[in-house]
Design a protein around this motif. Structure first.
Motif, PDB file in Angstrom:
ATOM      1  N   CYS A 172      12.169   7.569   3.569  1.00 22.16           N
ATOM      2  CA  CYS A 172      12.657   8.299   2.389  1.00 22.16           C
ATOM      3  C   CYS A 172      11.459   8.928   1.690  1.00 22.16           C
ATOM      4  O   CYS A 172      10.608   8.215   1.175  1.00 22.16           O
ATOM      5  CB  CYS A 172      13.339   7.351   1.404  1.00 22.16           C
ATOM      6  SG  CYS A 172      14.817   6.642   2.080  1.00 22.16           S
ATOM      7  N   ALA A 174      11.770  11.333  -0.821  1.00 23.79           N
ATOM      8  CA  ALA A 174      12.143  11.493  -2.241  1.00 23.79           C
ATOM      9  C   ALA A 174      13.647  11.319  -2.327  1.00 23.79           C
ATOM     10  O   ALA A 174      14.349  11.441  -1.315  1.00 23.79           O
ATOM     11  CB  ALA A 174      11.732  12.877  -2.743  1.00 23.79           C
ATOM     12  N   LYS A 175      14.102  11.069  -3.536  1.00 21.17           N
ATOM     13  CA  LYS A 175      15.525  10.760  -3.734  1.00 21.17           C
ATOM     14  C   LYS A 175      16.453  11.868  -3.182  1.00 21.17           C
ATOM     15  O   LYS A 175      17.469  11.588  -2.583  1.00 21.17           O
ATOM     16  CB  LYS A 175      15.763  10.555  -5.240  1.00 21.17           C
ATOM     17  CG  LYS A 175      17.123  10.016  -5.600  1.00 21.17           C
ATOM     18  CD  LYS A 175      17.195   9.585  -7.047  1.00 21.17           C
ATOM     19  CE  LYS A 175      17.101  10.696  -8.071  1.00 21.17           C
ATOM     20  NZ  LYS A 175      18.095  11.707  -8.165  1.00 21.17           N
ATOM     21  N   ASP A 176      16.049  13.111  -3.394  1.00 26.89           N
ATOM     22  CA  ASP A 176      16.937  14.214  -3.024  1.00 26.89           C
ATOM     23  C   ASP A 176      16.731  14.752  -1.618  1.00 26.89           C
ATOM     24  O   ASP A 176      17.340  15.753  -1.238  1.00 26.89           O
ATOM     25  CB  ASP A 176      16.740  15.377  -4.011  1.00 26.89           C
ATOM     26  CG  ASP A 176      17.337  15.029  -5.349  1.00 26.89           C
ATOM     27  OD1 ASP A 176      18.227  14.171  -5.385  1.00 26.89           O
ATOM     28  OD2 ASP A 176      16.891  15.609  -6.351  1.00 26.89           O
ATOM     29  N   ALA A 179      17.312  11.040   4.057  1.00 23.16           N
ATOM     30  CA  ALA A 179      16.384  10.110   4.726  1.00 23.16           C
ATOM     31  C   ALA A 179      16.299  10.439   6.215  1.00 23.16           C
ATOM     32  O   ALA A 179      17.251  10.944   6.813  1.00 23.16           O
ATOM     33  CB  ALA A 179      16.882   8.694   4.536  1.00 23.16           C
ATOM     34  N   SER A 227      12.931  19.217  -4.432  1.00 22.44           N
ATOM     35  CA  SER A 227      12.212  17.941  -4.260  1.00 22.44           C
ATOM     36  C   SER A 227      11.203  18.045  -3.124  1.00 22.44           C
ATOM     37  O   SER A 227      10.074  17.576  -3.249  1.00 22.44           O
ATOM     38  CB  SER A 227      13.166  16.820  -3.893  1.00 22.44           C
ATOM     39  OG  SER A 227      14.126  16.698  -4.865  1.00 22.44           O
ATOM     40  N   LYS A 389      23.732  16.970   1.671  1.00 22.05           N
ATOM     41  CA  LYS A 389      23.080  17.397   0.424  1.00 22.05           C
ATOM     42  C   LYS A 389      23.756  18.636  -0.158  1.00 22.05           C
ATOM     43  O   LYS A 389      24.170  18.653  -1.301  1.00 22.05           O
ATOM     44  CB  LYS A 389      21.597  17.657   0.678  1.00 22.05           C
ATOM     45  CG  LYS A 389      20.816  18.046  -0.591  1.00 22.05           C
ATOM     46  CD  LYS A 389      19.332  18.162  -0.294  1.00 22.05           C
ATOM     47  CE  LYS A 389      18.578  18.980  -1.308  1.00 22.05           C
ATOM     48  NZ  LYS A 389      18.312  18.304  -2.549  1.00 22.05           N
TER      49      LYS A 389
END
Ligand code: UDP
Length: 456
Positions: A172, A174-176, A179, A227, A389
């Protein structure tokens, strides 16, 4: 000093030539001289596929250098061709630059723009004291992971030789950013682990681009993936690069376009056609090809299908018995389409795609929902962006042998074309992409800043 003269060098493959050719046109619209350098092999294909008006020749200087392989040698043997390119192309590039520079004092090469996968070209430019720009042919999310490889190896997460994941943990960044799992890495090739290893080596080639280049450009939109962009210092997203945004509209095809599909699309009802295209490299087994044909037939809608001459594992495809006759009324098959124009056509309902980055940007730029069928490399991760996303598409589920059935194809196409949420999201992203390249937009501003810097 004369006017700026930029040398552009892509990796020798369609998905790398196309965005850089579109970019070449865009900067040439701003008065910059461009010499576009391909390997001799790619150059020959490009010239053979040039449209009649010879548009490219007149605006962009086309040049070529040898890749070290003989004319009949197999360039699909990735190991052989990458080794050969690395061995001979840097020397030939240096000679070419010297030749250009010695031939005209006012038109010396002032900048080299190289694909991140041909990092050696940036090294040549650096040694010759020429400004350097790296152009990333994949999305910023994939690039962020490529730049992260040294840390992943150090942390014992990735095998530094073949790129395999050494544990089950997802990566991962970053959160956005979706993964990365072991079969969704930018160098993944589940069907061929030797190819995967070569792709990993090519991925390693990209890392020096970070330090060797004065600028780093990518074919994306900041707002699409802020991101990932924020993780890469100095990245300038300037996309979507669309031929319709520059004069000439030339896209650098390596196969002649069959534009009869546009007049065929004109005759189809609005929002009815399934467009099926797998880019320039993906192949299917003959068995999977048959199933895809039968799946499209089962849907019963009009379809436009790009079947390259090497689509079924390198050889000419054989269609299921009677297929061509049964679909004659509502199916159109071409060997290469003017993809941007197809996706912009009001008759197109959805895009069954291998999710190459350029095709992804084409579909986003035109607001077309995707049905994803990734084949290798970053395409799996691009699918995660599309489905999870951005929510502008659906994925196909293979069975335990990796086979996708005609019923799965039919089911997903029907779900996709009746999903108003996905259609609305695709329209929103299209609008975001449109705004980014017009005056005041993020890609527009990045591009202007870059062009001004080139002129200094
Ligand atoms: N393309 C095209 N006509 C076709 C199929 C593809 O013009 O019939 C173009 C498409 O617009 C894109 C490129 O070929 O610019 C393919 O690049 P992508 O990154 O999608 O896939 P790759 O070929 O690298 O796998």
């Amino acid at each position: 000093m004369g006017r700026p003269h930029v040398l552009i060098i892509p990796c020798p493959a369609q998905g790398h030539v196309t965005p850089l050719m579109k970019f070449a046109y865009q900067i040439s619209d701003h008065g910059i001289k461009v010499t576009f350098v391909n390997s001799d092999f790619i150059h020959e294909k490009l010239v053979a596929a040039l449209p009649d008006e010879d548009e490219a020749q007149s605006r962009i200087g086309l040049a070529s250098i040898p890749d070290g392989l003989g004319p009949g040698e197999d360039r699909k043997d990735l190991l052989k061709s990458t080794d050969s390119m690395l061995r001979v192309m840097p020397g030939h590039l240096k000679e070419l630059i010297e030749k250009v520079n010695n031939s005209n004092d006012d038109e010396k090469i002032t900048c080299v723009i190289a694909d991140t996968t041909v990092g050696w070209a940036l090294e040549v430019a650096e040694k010759m004291g020429i400004k350097r720009v790296a152009f990333c042919p994949c999305g910023p999310g994939s690039l962020a992971l490529l730049f992260h490889i040294p840390r992943l190896i150090e942390a014992g997460h990735v095998n530094g030789i073949d790129g395999s994941l050494l544990n089950e943990e997802l990566i991962c960044l970053a959160k956005d950013i979706p993964a990365f799992s072991s079969n969704r890495l930018p160098w993944s090739c589940p069907s061929d682990l030797t190819v995967q290893e070569i792709l990993f080596r090519l991925a390693l080639q990209c890392i020096p681009a970070k330090n060797l280049s004065n600028w780093l450009l990518c074919n994306s939109v900041y707002e699409l993936d802020s991101s990932a962009c924020d993780l890469i210092p100095n990245i300038l997203p300037i996309g979507p690069l669309l031929a319709s945004n520059h004069l000439g509209h030339y896209t650098g095809n390596l196969w002649p376009e069959d534009s009869t599909c546009i007049s065929w699309l004109d005759k189809q009802p609005a929002g009815s056609v399934i467009y099926v295209a797998f880019g320039s490299l993906a192949t299917l087994s003959q068995n999977q090809f048959n199933e895809l044909a039968l799946g499209i037939e089962l849907v019963g809608r009009p379809f436009l299908w790009v079947v390259r001459s090497d689509f079924t594992n390198g050889s000419a495809a054989e269609y299921p018995d009677g297929f061509i006759e049964r679909v004659a009324e509502h199916g159109k098959i071409v060997s290469w389409a003017p993809q941007e124009k197809v996706l912009a056509h009001p008759s197109v309902a959805c895009f069954l795609s291998h999710c190459g980055w350029n095709s992804t940007m084409d579909g986003i730029g035109m607001g077309v929902p995707f049905l994803c069928w990734p084949y290798f490399a970053d395409q799996f991760h691009n699918q995660s962006y599309i489905c999870d996303k951005w929510k502008v598409g659906l994925g196909l589920n293979p069975d335990e042998d990796g086979f996708i059935s005609r019923h799965e194809i039919k089911k997903k196409i029907e779900m996709l074309v009746s999903d108003d949420g996905i259609k609305a999201n695709a329209e929103k992203l299209k609008e975001m992409a449109r705004k980014s390249v017009i005056e005041g937009g993020s890609s527009y501003k990045n591009f202007q800043t870059f062009v001004e810097a080139l002129k200094q």
